[in-house]
Design an enzyme around this catalytic site. Sequence first.
Site, PDB file in Angstrom:
ATOM      1  N   SER A 141       0.801  -1.226   0.000  1.00  0.00           N
ATOM      2  CA  SER A 141       0.000   0.000   0.000  1.00  0.00           C
ATOM      3  C   SER A 141       0.832   1.272   0.000  1.00  0.00           C
ATOM      4  CB  SER A 141      -0.935   0.001   1.214  1.00  0.00           C
ATOM      5  OG  SER A 141      -0.192  -0.096   2.405  1.00  0.00           O
ATOM      6  N   HIS A 156      -5.431  -3.838  -2.195  1.00  0.00           N
ATOM      7  CA  HIS A 156      -5.219  -2.795  -3.213  1.00  0.00           C
ATOM      8  C   HIS A 156      -5.240  -3.350  -4.626  1.00  0.00           C
ATOM      9  CE1 HIS A 156      -4.411   0.775  -0.787  1.00  0.00           C
ATOM     10  NE2 HIS A 156      -3.960  -0.082   0.114  1.00  0.00           N
ATOM     11  N   LYS A 202     -12.027  -0.025  -0.844  1.00  0.00           N
ATOM     12  CA  LYS A 202     -11.143   0.738  -1.733  1.00  0.00           C
ATOM     13  C   LYS A 202     -11.787   0.805  -3.124  1.00  0.00           C
ATOM     14  CE  LYS A 202      -7.312  -0.674   1.205  1.00  0.00           C
ATOM     15  NZ  LYS A 202      -7.307   0.464   2.113  1.00  0.00           N
TER      16      LYS A 202
HETATM   17  C1  LIG Z   1      -2.795  -3.810   2.259  1.00  0.00           C
HETATM   18  C2  LIG Z   1      -3.996  -3.476   3.061  1.00  0.00           C
HETATM   19  N1  LIG Z   1      -4.674  -4.479   3.661  1.00  0.00           N
HETATM   20  C3  LIG Z   1      -5.779  -4.236   4.388  1.00  0.00           C
HETATM   21  C4  LIG Z   1      -6.257  -2.959   4.548  1.00  0.00           C
HETATM   22  C5  LIG Z   1      -7.462  -2.743   5.393  1.00  0.00           C
HETATM   23  O1  LIG Z   1      -8.596  -2.579   4.611  1.00  0.00           O
HETATM   24  P1  LIG Z   1      -9.854  -1.792   5.198  1.00  0.00           P
HETATM   25  O2  LIG Z   1      -9.579  -0.336   4.961  1.00  0.00           O
HETATM   26  O3  LIG Z   1     -10.989  -2.335   4.413  1.00  0.00           O
HETATM   27  O4  LIG Z   1      -9.943  -2.118   6.646  1.00  0.00           O
HETATM   28  C6  LIG Z   1      -5.582  -1.893   3.933  1.00  0.00           C
HETATM   29  C7  LIG Z   1      -6.038  -0.493   4.006  1.00  0.00           C
HETATM   30  O5  LIG Z   1      -6.473   0.155   4.796  1.00  0.00           O
HETATM   31  C8  LIG Z   1      -4.432  -2.156   3.183  1.00  0.00           C
HETATM   32  O6  LIG Z   1      -3.760  -1.153   2.614  1.00  0.00           O
END
Ligand SMILES: Cc1ncc(COP(=O)(O)O)c(C=O)c1O
Length: 398
Positions: free
Chosen positions: A187, A215, A246
């Site tokens: 990310s 992502h 996202k």
């Molecule tokens: C790589 C990654 N995994 C999981 C998440 C968590 O997702 P969520 O925002 O739906 O909790 C994120 C982002 O926030 C992320 O960048």
Amino acid sequence: MAGAPMRDDPLAYLGAELDNLRAQGLYRRLRVLDDAQAARTRIDGRSVVNLSSNNYLGLTTHPRLVQRAREALDKYGVGTGSVRTIAGTMQLHVELERRLAEFKKTEAVVVFQSGFAANAGTVAAILTKDDFVISDELNHASIIDGARLSRATIKVFPHRDAAAARAIVQSLPPQARKLLITDGVFSMDGDLGALPQLCDLAEEQGLIMMVDDAHASGVFGQNGRGTIDHFGLHGRVDIQVGTLSKAIGALGGYVAGSRDLIEFLQHRGRPFLFSTSHPPSVTATCLAALDVLADEPRLVERLWENTRFFKNGLNGLGFNTGASESPITPVITGEAATAMKLSDELFARGVFAHGIGFPTVPRDKARVRTIVTAAHTSEDLQFALDAFAKVGRMLGLI
Ligand SMILES: Cc1ncc(COP(=O)(O)O)c(C=O)c1O
């Protein structure tokens, strides 16, 4: 209050921590949107080109999603009033899980309240203190927290280094249960996990293979099916995590895999058991998003056209954009203070690109992170590039 004894504030140390952040240039005030999450919006009273959201396909305001949310609100009200395992499972939840399993080409899916809950809840549920997690050093915080909660032994391999992961695995007791885990897209850097090599290793050594595709879902692969589809690895990844927060434009996370895995998580995934399920409007929105992914492939194409245009623009200007292969393009400045200055000066010129420092990224790798979406116009992106050029020169970055 009469009679209440005077006492020192037991949380005073938090104020000292905040002062510490200020001294390091890491203190951030929350930016506040005055309008919808969109490619052009108003933030803190200023009209900006927004390069900071994960709204990859512009679905947060897509008319089909908004319409389905409205219909669900009218029909079912605003909340479910229960956790999934008691009275909080509606037909909409079941239908969303069926559609996501079809989308990810797996036997079954379970939806969690967020991607964070999906990762943390899954890793914590499937491992015990006798097991091992072998994890890329840049994996998401939710994976790390899940691993800690499981009390398994955590072994970290250098970023994308499958040979190092292999050496770790070979040093562990052969009979022990081991989970090999990577993000599909990282990310903060926008590069891809070493999926093909890690899948080979998992098969050869009998490891559980897990990929967090938060992502990548809606971005990579056929109709946005993610990195497993992109690399042609269907059937070789035991646990796939995706997010609905996202590219899908709403909120939530999910785990895709075998029916046994999913039924186990329905019994042992703590966020699933102990936290209220998604409101029907959110679930209906996600169903509409899956329809849009199937019917409007142009959105993913447009995302990639914009990605190429913007990346080439930043690289042409001479910025350090790291090793990104996705719509996430970091502009690496090194010093946190420089990243925050770059972000602030861009904002003053109508471009919102957030500055990111330690502990989200290593101390010497502070950056401004940019994410383009399918909803940006060429004019938006050129406007942003012109601002980057001006501020980059001013700060001596290019
Ligand atoms: C790589 C990654 N995994 C999981 C998440 C968590 O997702 P969520 O925002 O739906 O909790 C994120 C982002 O926030 C992320 O960048």
